[in-house]
Design a protein around this motif. Structure first.
Motif, short mmCIF file in Angstrom:
data_model
loop_
_atom_site.label_atom_id
_atom_site.label_comp_id
_atom_site.label_asym_id
_atom_site.label_seq_id
_atom_site.Cartn_x
_atom_site.Cartn_y
_atom_site.Cartn_z
N TYR A 230 0.81 -1.11 0.12
CA TYR A 230 0.00 -0.03 0.03
C TYR A 230 0.92 1.39 0.03
O TYR A 230 0.57 2.19 -0.87
N GLU B 92 1.72 6.88 -6.84
CA GLU B 92 0.59 7.72 -7.23
C GLU B 92 1.03 9.25 -7.11
O GLU B 92 0.56 10.04 -7.58
N GLU C 163 2.35 1.61 -3.42
CA GLU C 163 1.31 2.28 -4.62
C GLU C 163 1.20 3.72 -4.23
O GLU C 163 0.97 4.34 -5.06
N ASP C 164 0.95 4.24 -3.07
CA ASP C 164 0.71 5.65 -2.29
C ASP C 164 1.98 6.45 -2.98
O ASP C 164 1.77 7.63 -3.68
#
Length: 43
Positions: free
Chosen positions: A22, A29, A25-26
């Motif tokens: 997670y 982004e 992925e952040d």
């Protein structure tokens, strides 16, 4: 607070890997957002 206290080690390791995924992925982004912002500022 330790939500995994008493859990088997395999469960704890899986939770750590999922949490890391997670975070990665952040970060991806955020990098894309920063790149898009830079492009808009240069136009």
């Amino acid at each position: 607070m330790n939500y995994f206290k008493g859990a088997p080690e395999t469960i704890i390791e899986l939770a750590k890997k999922e949490a890391l995924q997670y975070v990665l992925e952040d970060i991806d982004e955020i990098k894309v957002s920063m790149e898009e912002l830079n492009i808009k500022l240069e136009e």
